[in-house]
Design a protein around this motif. Sequence first.
Motif, PDB file in Angstrom:
ATOM      1  N   GLU A  24      35.269  52.812  48.259  1.00  0.00           N
ATOM      2  CA  GLU A  24      36.463  53.178  47.514  1.00  0.00           C
ATOM      3  C   GLU A  24      36.298  52.951  46.020  1.00  0.00           C
ATOM      4  N   ILE A  25      35.267  52.215  45.600  1.00  0.00           N
ATOM      5  CA  ILE A  25      35.039  51.954  44.176  1.00  0.00           C
ATOM      6  C   ILE A  25      33.984  52.942  43.693  1.00  0.00           C
ATOM      7  N   PRO A  26      34.392  53.957  42.945  1.00  0.00           N
ATOM      8  CA  PRO A  26      33.416  54.956  42.513  1.00  0.00           C
ATOM      9  C   PRO A  26      32.428  54.376  41.514  1.00  0.00           C
ATOM     10  N   PRO A  27      31.180  54.832  41.534  1.00  0.00           N
ATOM     11  CA  PRO A  27      30.209  54.355  40.541  1.00  0.00           C
ATOM     12  C   PRO A  27      30.581  54.821  39.148  1.00  0.00           C
ATOM     13  N   ILE A  28      30.140  54.072  38.162  1.00  0.00           N
ATOM     14  CA  ILE A  28      30.388  54.456  36.765  1.00  0.00           C
ATOM     15  C   ILE A  28      29.234  55.325  36.304  1.00  0.00           C
ATOM     16  N   PRO A  29      29.497  56.561  35.909  1.00  0.00           N
ATOM     17  CA  PRO A  29      28.408  57.447  35.481  1.00  0.00           C
ATOM     18  C   PRO A  29      27.586  56.831  34.351  1.00  0.00           C
ATOM     19  N   GLY A  30      26.277  56.898  34.494  1.00  0.00           N
ATOM     20  CA  GLY A  30      25.399  56.389  33.451  1.00  0.00           C
ATOM     21  C   GLY A  30      25.012  54.939  33.609  1.00  0.00           C
ATOM     22  N   ILE A  31      25.452  54.286  34.692  1.00  0.00           N
ATOM     23  CA  ILE A  31      25.102  52.883  34.936  1.00  0.00           C
ATOM     24  C   ILE A  31      24.582  52.757  36.359  1.00  0.00           C
ATOM     25  N   PRO A  50      47.336  41.840  32.375  1.00  0.00           N
ATOM     26  CA  PRO A  50      47.202  43.293  32.414  1.00  0.00           C
ATOM     27  C   PRO A  50      46.507  43.871  31.197  1.00  0.00           C
ATOM     28  N   ILE A  51      46.741  43.283  30.014  1.00  0.00           N
ATOM     29  CA  ILE A  51      46.095  43.783  28.804  1.00  0.00           C
ATOM     30  C   ILE A  51      44.603  43.463  28.839  1.00  0.00           C
ATOM     31  N   VAL A  52      44.268  42.274  29.323  1.00  0.00           N
ATOM     32  CA  VAL A  52      42.855  41.898  29.448  1.00  0.00           C
ATOM     33  C   VAL A  52      42.127  42.876  30.363  1.00  0.00           C
ATOM     34  N   MET A  53      42.734  43.154  31.514  1.00  0.00           N
ATOM     35  CA  MET A  53      42.106  44.068  32.466  1.00  0.00           C
ATOM     36  C   MET A  53      41.972  45.471  31.884  1.00  0.00           C
ATOM     37  N   SER A  54      42.978  45.898  31.127  1.00  0.00           N
ATOM     38  CA  SER A  54      42.917  47.220  30.506  1.00  0.00           C
ATOM     39  C   SER A  54      41.793  47.297  29.472  1.00  0.00           C
ATOM     40  N   ALA A  55      41.631  46.227  28.683  1.00  0.00           N
ATOM     41  CA  ALA A  55      40.578  46.217  27.666  1.00  0.00           C
ATOM     42  C   ALA A  55      39.196  46.271  28.307  1.00  0.00           C
ATOM     43  N   ILE A  56      38.998  45.486  29.362  1.00  0.00           N
ATOM     44  CA  ILE A  56      37.709  45.487  30.052  1.00  0.00           C
ATOM     45  C   ILE A  56      37.432  46.853  30.670  1.00  0.00           C
ATOM     46  N   SER A  57      38.469  47.427  31.292  1.00  0.00           N
ATOM     47  CA  SER A  57      38.308  48.738  31.923  1.00  0.00           C
ATOM     48  C   SER A  57      37.930  49.807  30.903  1.00  0.00           C
ATOM     49  N   GLN A  58      38.548  49.761  29.731  1.00  0.00           N
ATOM     50  CA  GLN A  58      38.242  50.760  28.704  1.00  0.00           C
ATOM     51  C   GLN A  58      36.819  50.604  28.182  1.00  0.00           C
ATOM     52  N   MET A  59      36.381  49.365  27.965  1.00  0.00           N
ATOM     53  CA  MET A  59      35.011  49.175  27.477  1.00  0.00           C
ATOM     54  C   MET A  59      33.979  49.600  28.522  1.00  0.00           C
ATOM     55  N   LEU A 101      37.195  42.644  37.714  1.00  0.00           N
ATOM     56  CA  LEU A 101      35.817  43.103  37.825  1.00  0.00           C
ATOM     57  C   LEU A 101      35.391  43.198  39.286  1.00  0.00           C
ATOM     58  N   ALA A 102      35.742  42.193  40.078  1.00  0.00           N
ATOM     59  CA  ALA A 102      35.303  42.162  41.472  1.00  0.00           C
ATOM     60  C   ALA A 102      35.965  43.243  42.308  1.00  0.00           C
ATOM     61  N   GLN A 103      37.229  43.576  41.988  1.00  0.00           N
ATOM     62  CA  GLN A 103      37.979  44.499  42.826  1.00  0.00           C
ATOM     63  C   GLN A 103      37.957  45.934  42.329  1.00  0.00           C
ATOM     64  N   ARG A 104      37.725  46.147  41.042  1.00  0.00           N
ATOM     65  CA  ARG A 104      37.859  47.494  40.483  1.00  0.00           C
ATOM     66  C   ARG A 104      36.575  48.053  39.887  1.00  0.00           C
ATOM     67  N   VAL A 105      35.538  47.244  39.863  1.00  0.00           N
ATOM     68  CA  VAL A 105      34.267  47.675  39.266  1.00  0.00           C
ATOM     69  C   VAL A 105      33.182  47.598  40.343  1.00  0.00           C
ATOM     70  N   ALA A 130      33.047  30.707  46.018  1.00  0.00           N
ATOM     71  CA  ALA A 130      34.055  31.062  47.008  1.00  0.00           C
ATOM     72  C   ALA A 130      34.818  32.306  46.582  1.00  0.00           C
ATOM     73  N   MET A 131      35.093  32.447  45.270  1.00  0.00           N
ATOM     74  CA  MET A 131      35.798  33.635  44.799  1.00  0.00           C
ATOM     75  C   MET A 131      34.978  34.891  45.046  1.00  0.00           C
ATOM     76  N   PHE A 132      33.674  34.836  44.736  1.00  0.00           N
ATOM     77  CA  PHE A 132      32.841  36.013  44.966  1.00  0.00           C
ATOM     78  C   PHE A 132      32.708  36.316  46.449  1.00  0.00           C
ATOM     79  N   ALA A 133      32.701  35.286  47.278  1.00  0.00           N
ATOM     80  CA  ALA A 133      32.636  35.514  48.721  1.00  0.00           C
ATOM     81  C   ALA A 133      33.895  36.230  49.202  1.00  0.00           C
ATOM     82  N   LYS A 134      35.056  35.819  48.692  1.00  0.00           N
ATOM     83  CA  LYS A 134      36.311  36.438  49.104  1.00  0.00           C
ATOM     84  C   LYS A 134      36.413  37.880  48.635  1.00  0.00           C
ATOM     85  N   THR A 135      35.769  38.201  47.520  1.00  0.00           N
ATOM     86  CA  THR A 135      35.840  39.566  46.992  1.00  0.00           C
ATOM     87  C   THR A 135      34.602  40.386  47.340  1.00  0.00           C
TER      88      THR A 135
END
Length: 416
Positions: free
Chosen positions: A146-153, A245-254, A285-289, A313-318
């Motif tokens: 369900e998480i599409p790859p990012i073109p060019g990476i 939400p702003i942090v997540m938006s900034a990371i997503s845009q970059m 990052l873990a859920q949307r990237v 443990a967080m990475f295991a859960k995600t």
Amino acid sequence: MFGSKEKSRKKLADQVREALGSPDWLESVTVDESGRAILVLLADPADPAAAEARRIESEGRAELVAGVQAVTSILTAQAGQAAPAVPAKTKINLIPQRTPAQVRPADGAAKKGGSLHASGVPRRVSKGARLSDEAMLQGAPSQASEIPPIPGIARILVVASAKGGVGKSTIAVNLAAAMAKAGMKVGLLDADVYGPSIPTMLGMQDAQPKTAASKKLLPVEAHGLKTLSIGYLSDPDAPMIWRGPIVMSAISQMLNDAEWGTPDDPLDILIIDTPPGTGDAQLALAQRVPVTAALIVTTPQEVALADVRRGAAMFAKTAVPVLGIVETMSWFEDPSGERHYLMGEGGGTAMAIKLGLPLMAEVPMLQAIREGGDAGTPAALGGGEPERIFRALARTVAIGLDALETKPAPQIVFED
């Protein structure tokens, strides 16, 4: 066409209702054109803690439905549940509209320091208490498909630490530089929006990303790396007072609105320097990237190792694979060659064994590494012991990533 979209939204609303179990307290579900699910929930205003728990669990379930982009909930109460002075059929908006990323304790609980019974007596959380299964679903991973790859990476590696000040950014910068020196096409994203240090460590404090003809950002190139950081776009002396939400938006845009590479000429790897902790940025990052794997950085001391357990443990859960652990500040070697374990000895090795992870490297306290970060030239490019350490780490990480991609998928067997 418009009728088709309306039918799709109605179908999605029905799926959300089914995911919540179609309870009596779910008054309505609608989905707007942006894919936002709007839930209207009946709750008892006399028990704000229960109302808040219902809202959190409902949003958590709804957010997991495929196609839902965001969730807003409105808590209402009918006459008979509140004070008798309220006219029949009048609805009271108990909690303002919020997205799941803005979840917080009920207003009464925030003021009293704990959740409340209807009687107003504080109800404290005891050791060993756990969230309900529904609330835990908010951290459930999306399926990889369900998480599409990012073109060019081609691959994405996150360098993480659950505790600040352990040398995470130093490892990220020098690992990226070592990989680039080995001939790989490497990108470096500074996702630590609250304390961006990549521009300083690369000597690019005054750099500003340019915009391509495609209206996307062009990463700043330094030392053979393509880099982006919020530090390139903001005043270095201004604090980043941003909510989740702003942090997540900034990371997503970059990530998504930059020309890291092309499908025909992609980056071999994008290394992401994450902020410390296990908060919004890490979960986003873990859920949307489409993260390939994570690398956890720690010092040998117990106060840092305790946070390694939480990070793992967080990475295991995600469902993000952890390549291994990198121990920094492992020892200091005096001019006579004697090692002094100022931060403790063997902590990283013991933790790696306990978690069943490899210890990827032990990085001692070297003046050249500190000087390289201050001067803006990664120590991995300067020769000597630092270059040897980071070249070996880069090779170990590359082998680990290749093993993840070539390892056959596990076979799942259901037994009666």
